[in-house]
Write a protein that holds these residues in place. Structure first.
Motif, PDB file in Angstrom:
ATOM      1  N   SER A 216      -2.632  -6.920   7.806  1.00 32.83           N
ATOM      2  CA  SER A 216      -2.183  -7.194   6.449  1.00 32.83           C
ATOM      3  C   SER A 216      -3.289  -7.911   5.681  1.00 32.83           C
ATOM      4  O   SER A 216      -4.234  -8.456   6.263  1.00 32.83           O
ATOM      5  N   SER A 260      -3.559  -0.048   2.281  1.00 32.49           N
ATOM      6  CA  SER A 260      -4.136   0.296   0.977  1.00 32.49           C
ATOM      7  C   SER A 260      -5.003  -0.851   0.469  1.00 32.49           C
ATOM      8  O   SER A 260      -4.875  -1.998   0.927  1.00 32.49           O
ATOM      9  N   ASP A 262      -4.859  -2.648  -2.155  1.00 28.11           N
ATOM     10  CA  ASP A 262      -4.096  -3.787  -2.681  1.00 28.11           C
ATOM     11  C   ASP A 262      -3.222  -4.459  -1.630  1.00 28.11           C
ATOM     12  O   ASP A 262      -2.529  -5.441  -1.922  1.00 28.11           O
ATOM     13  N   GLY A 263      -3.226  -3.941  -0.405  1.00 25.65           N
ATOM     14  CA  GLY A 263      -2.480  -4.547   0.673  1.00 25.65           C
ATOM     15  C   GLY A 263      -0.990  -4.320   0.624  1.00 25.65           C
ATOM     16  O   GLY A 263      -0.249  -4.873   1.439  1.00 25.65           O
ATOM     17  N   GLN A 264      -0.522  -3.484  -0.297  1.00 30.86           N
ATOM     18  CA  GLN A 264       0.913  -3.295  -0.492  1.00 30.86           C
ATOM     19  C   GLN A 264       1.494  -2.116   0.277  1.00 30.86           C
ATOM     20  O   GLN A 264       2.703  -2.041   0.467  1.00 30.86           O
ATOM     21  N   THR A 265       0.637  -1.193   0.694  1.00 35.79           N
ATOM     22  CA  THR A 265       1.110   0.055   1.292  1.00 35.79           C
ATOM     23  C   THR A 265       0.299   0.367   2.545  1.00 35.79           C
ATOM     24  O   THR A 265      -0.906   0.112   2.595  1.00 35.79           O
ATOM     25  N   TRP A 266       0.974   0.916   3.531  1.00 31.76           N
ATOM     26  CA  TRP A 266       0.312   1.313   4.770  1.00 31.76           C
ATOM     27  C   TRP A 266       0.416   2.825   4.932  1.00 31.76           C
ATOM     28  O   TRP A 266       1.450   3.417   4.619  1.00 31.76           O
ATOM     29  N   ASP A 280       6.135   0.546   3.978  1.00 34.78           N
ATOM     30  CA  ASP A 280       6.210  -0.816   3.447  1.00 34.78           C
ATOM     31  C   ASP A 280       6.020  -1.736   4.649  1.00 34.78           C
ATOM     32  O   ASP A 280       6.903  -1.833   5.515  1.00 34.78           O
ATOM     33  N   ASP A 282       5.639  -5.122   4.896  1.00 36.66           N
ATOM     34  CA  ASP A 282       6.420  -6.358   4.940  1.00 36.66           C
ATOM     35  C   ASP A 282       7.819  -6.102   5.485  1.00 36.66           C
ATOM     36  O   ASP A 282       8.348  -6.865   6.297  1.00 36.66           O
ATOM     37  N   ARG A 287       8.581   4.617   3.335  1.00 33.27           N
ATOM     38  CA  ARG A 287       8.776   4.909   1.913  1.00 33.27           C
ATOM     39  C   ARG A 287       8.874   6.411   1.678  1.00 33.27           C
ATOM     40  O   ARG A 287       9.761   6.898   0.990  1.00 33.27           O
TER      41      ARG A 287
END
Length: 403
Positions: A216, A260, A262-266, A280, A282, A287
């Motif tokens: 992350s 990703s 921006d660290g928001q998506t894998w 997701d 977290d 998704r």
């Protein structure tokens, strides 16, 4: 896989998703924990590199203790721009290291001539060549031989094997405190001392085929793929314990994984369902699913953080995904029979290097045009190819996840 099986897998994916709804310079700072802007200039024939911004206090407040703050809170790959070499990497000899699992060797390629300059014995079943956290060593993961072999990246010299049990793959915690040996056969992740590889803690994972991982943005957890049981596991980095588990829909066979910018998506490459699971992290939830090509395998961000290159081993192609739109914008098809697998992006971002797992060769692909530059014969079953040096401050492992 057969066409019928592939169709069945894709149908299962679609049904499951309906239910879910829901990549010669002056050195950068010596210590990656130094938050000063990078001052390096690009090498000859490399694009101009700009200094990275100083991290803000707000952006680093929740980082894993001891982890170097990101140079850009909005882009985990911001330190990987062309020309941003750490001192240990700036003086490395430019080479491409190719572990040949079936030949028990490592082929060493000169990236300027696209020729193999030597072939070195490397135990029994080498799988990946991995840069150490401090970038001062490259490690050959000699899986079947139960050793790891040091390479001096400045000279390219191979050292003596170090006894390590079942080192299929290798990662490092973002604070540099631990090496993480992905012991696939043992169904475990072995946290080890990063210089000697002496084990400190064995984490049983309870899944089959644990092999690839990524961290992350804050370094507090990582997600690992379990190839043979179709699972993802989420691990608390500091506590070294499993914090979550997700069984992917259908008959999944997850391979490489990347977060990703921006660290928001894998993104998880799935060799069985032939595309990417979008996760997701977290919440550890699916998704959506993005089809790419048969046998989706290796994942590599471009040097500008705009694109993700997906090696489709079965299709003999590379898909290019736009991180912003989450759409595949083009597909590069390699001529003839090809099996692109694992590798990395050149330091200047101009060439994507991939091993040809079932064709005894390595591919050098122009990232501007998608054209094949060179097809280089190597040993049997080439796998986790490492391009070195690469820009970045420290390594999280695999064939070069630098931040």
């Amino acid at each position: 896989m057969t066409a019928a099986r592939r169709t069945g897998s894709q149908a299962a994916v679609a049904a499951a998703l309906t239910v879910l709804t829901a990549c010669t310079s002056a050195p950068a700072p010596a210590d990656p924990r130094d938050t000063r802007p990078a001052t390096s200039q690009p090498a000859a024939a490399q694009p101009a590199a700009t200094a990275a911004p100083v991290p803000s206090v707000a952006a680093v407040r929740n980082l894993l203790p001891g982890m170097p703050p990101p140079v850009d809170p909005a882009d985990v790959y911001a330190a990987d721009r062309p020309g941003h070499f750490a001192p240990a990497a700036a003086h490395a000899r430019p080479l491409v290291y190719v572990p040949n699992y079936g030949s028990d060797t490592v082929s060493v390629i000169d990236p300027r001539t696209y020729r193999v300059i030597r072939t070195v014995p490397a135990g029994h079943g080498p799988q990946h060549v991995v840069p150490a956290w401090d970038l001062r060593t490259l490690w050959v993961n000699d899986t079947t031989g139960n050793t790891m072999i040091r390479i001096d990246p400045v000279t390219g010299a191979f050292g003596k094997p170090v006894p390590v049990g079942d080192p299929y793959n290798l990662y490092f915690t973002p604070d540099g405190r631990y090496a993480m040996v992905m012991a696939e056969r043992r169904r475990a992740i072995v946290f080890s001392e990063p210089q000697t590889m002496a084990p400190t803690h064995v984490l049983p994972v309870g899944c089959a085929g644990v092999n690839h991982a990524d961290f992350s943005a804050d370094g507090r957890y990582f997600i690992a793929t379990c190839e043979f049981s179709g699972e993802l596991i989420k691990v608390d980095t500091a506590a070294q314990r499993i914090a979550g588990r997700l069984h992917l829909p259908g008959h999944a066979m997850p391979q490489d994984i990347k977060v990703s910018p921006d660290g928001q998506t894998w993104y998880v490459a799935d060799m069985q369902t032939s595309g990417l699971w979008v996760i997701d992290g977290d919440r550890l939830a699916v998704r959506t699913f993005i089809p790419t090509g048969d046998g989706a395998h290796g994942l590599y961000p471009s040097r500008d953080s705009h694109y993700l290159y997906i090696a489709n081993r079965g299709a003999g192609s590379v898909s290019v995904l736009d991180f912003h739109s989450r759409q595949v914008v083009t597909t590069w098809r390699l001529p003839g029979h090809a099996s692109p697998d694992m590798g990395g992006v050149s330091a200047d971002g101009h060439v994507l290097w991939l091993s040809g797992r079932h064709d005894h060769e390595v591919y050098a692909i122009d990232t501007t045009t998608g054209h094949l530059i060179a097809r280089i014969p190597v040993g049997t079953e080439p796998h986790g190819l490492c391009v070195w040096p690469q820009p970045g401050r420290y390594s999280l492992g695999h064939t070069g996840i630098l931040r």
